[in-house]
Design a protein around this motif. Structure first.
Motif, PDB file in Angstrom:
ATOM      1  N   GLU A   1      -6.284  -5.379  -1.682  1.00  0.00           N
ATOM      2  CA  GLU A   1      -5.034  -6.074  -1.390  1.00  0.00           C
ATOM      3  C   GLU A   1      -4.351  -5.478  -0.162  1.00  0.00           C
ATOM      4  O   GLU A   1      -3.868  -6.203   0.713  1.00  0.00           O
TER       5      GLU A   1
ATOM      6  N   GLU B   1      -6.344  -2.842  -5.738  1.00  0.00           N
ATOM      7  CA  GLU B   1      -5.160  -2.543  -4.933  1.00  0.00           C
ATOM      8  C   GLU B   1      -5.554  -2.182  -3.496  1.00  0.00           C
ATOM      9  O   GLU B   1      -4.850  -2.537  -2.547  1.00  0.00           O
TER      10      GLU B   1
ATOM     11  N   GLU C   1      -3.564  -7.417   3.282  1.00  0.00           N
ATOM     12  CA  GLU C   1      -2.164  -7.531   3.711  1.00  0.00           C
ATOM     13  C   GLU C   1      -1.980  -7.013   5.127  1.00  0.00           C
ATOM     14  O   GLU C   1      -1.307  -7.637   5.949  1.00  0.00           O
TER      15      GLU C   1
ATOM     16  N   GLU D   1      -1.699 -15.738  -3.087  1.00  0.00           N
ATOM     17  CA  GLU D   1      -2.522 -15.442  -4.247  1.00  0.00           C
ATOM     18  C   GLU D   1      -3.959 -15.761  -3.854  1.00  0.00           C
ATOM     19  O   GLU D   1      -4.242 -16.826  -3.293  1.00  0.00           O
TER      20      GLU D   1
ATOM     21  N   LYS E   1      -1.725 -10.915  -3.583  1.00  0.00           N
ATOM     22  CA  LYS E   1      -2.150 -10.513  -4.921  1.00  0.00           C
ATOM     23  C   LYS E   1      -3.498 -11.149  -5.265  1.00  0.00           C
ATOM     24  O   LYS E   1      -3.670 -12.354  -5.136  1.00  0.00           O
ATOM     25  N   ILE E   2      -4.422 -10.309  -5.689  1.00  0.00           N
ATOM     26  CA  ILE E   2      -5.710 -10.807  -6.166  1.00  0.00           C
ATOM     27  C   ILE E   2      -5.549 -11.212  -7.622  1.00  0.00           C
ATOM     28  O   ILE E   2      -5.225 -10.391  -8.472  1.00  0.00           O
TER      29      ILE E   2
END
Length: 218
Positions: A135, A132, A139, A113, A199-200
């Motif tokens: 993210e 998104e 990732e 997070e 996840k932001i």
């Protein structure tokens, strides 16, 4: 050193400055000390023998795998140029082992997070799609540098510092009894699959970059 299925690592310390003065009492009496200690990577051991070092990024990847990350900051490239920074506020890693066609396999699942710390690129933070995109970029980069570090250790040092052997020991005890004496050789070609789910959660006080604000006014 005495555990089965894991070789040790030790935090490195480097002397920065003048070592001779640093050994004297004078070094302790000055505010700006001529010699200081700073952390410098991780030392890799094969049992009790030092065989090499992990650099800063590799050390971070190691800490992700063994679930030692509490908080950290990463800088990433934006999809259309520029950079953004993310602050990891929580991280949890689960490492699972199993046999496939009689051979061991490891799955490393990292969940993080993060908060957006700084944005220097043309992206609209008010849009869900933009979040998104950030993210996915984070990732992918995290997955790549973790995979690269594992591969580097497998090929260069050929010792399991991540404790994958311990994972196989717990999940497949019968296999482990047969394989433990040859684990370092097995580790070299061990398939390791890394998955990162980031996840932001918060934007904090960060708003759109001035570049994005200028773009809106054009």
């Amino acid at each position: 050193m005495v555990s089965e299925g894991k070789h040790p690592v030790v935090t490195g310390l480097r002397i920065k400055g003048e070592q001779e003065i640093g050994e004297s009492k004078k070094n302790m009496e000055e505010i700006a000390s001529p010699a200081q200690l700073q952390y410098s990577g991780l030392a890799v051991f094969k049992k009790d023998k030092l065989i090499g070092w992990l650099n800063e990024e590799e050390s971070k990847a190691y800490n992700y795998v063994v679930d030692h990350v509490k908080s950290t900051v990463g800088v990433f490239a934006c999809p259309e140029g520029g950079k953004f920074a993310l602050e990891v506020i929580r991280s949890k890693t689960e490492v699972k082992g199993k046999l496939e066609s009689g051979n061991p396999r490891i799955d490393v699942n990292v969940r993080t997070e993060v908060n957006v710390g700084e944005v220097e690129c043309k992206i609209d933070l008010t849009k869900t799609k933009s979040i998104e995109e950030l993210e996915k970029v984070a990732e992918q980069k995290a997955r790549e540098f973790i995979e690269q570090t594992i591969h580097h250790v497998q090929k260069k040092y050929k010792v399991d510092i991540f404790g994958f052997g311990e994972v196989i020991h717990r999940s497949e005890p019968k296999y482990w009894e047969k394989a433990k004496d040859d684990w370092d050789q097995i580790f070299v070609n061990l398939p390791v699959h890394v998955n990162v789910d980031g996840k932001i959660r918060h934007l904090g006080t960060v708003s759109n970059s001035f570049l994005e604000e200028m773009k809106k006014k054009e």
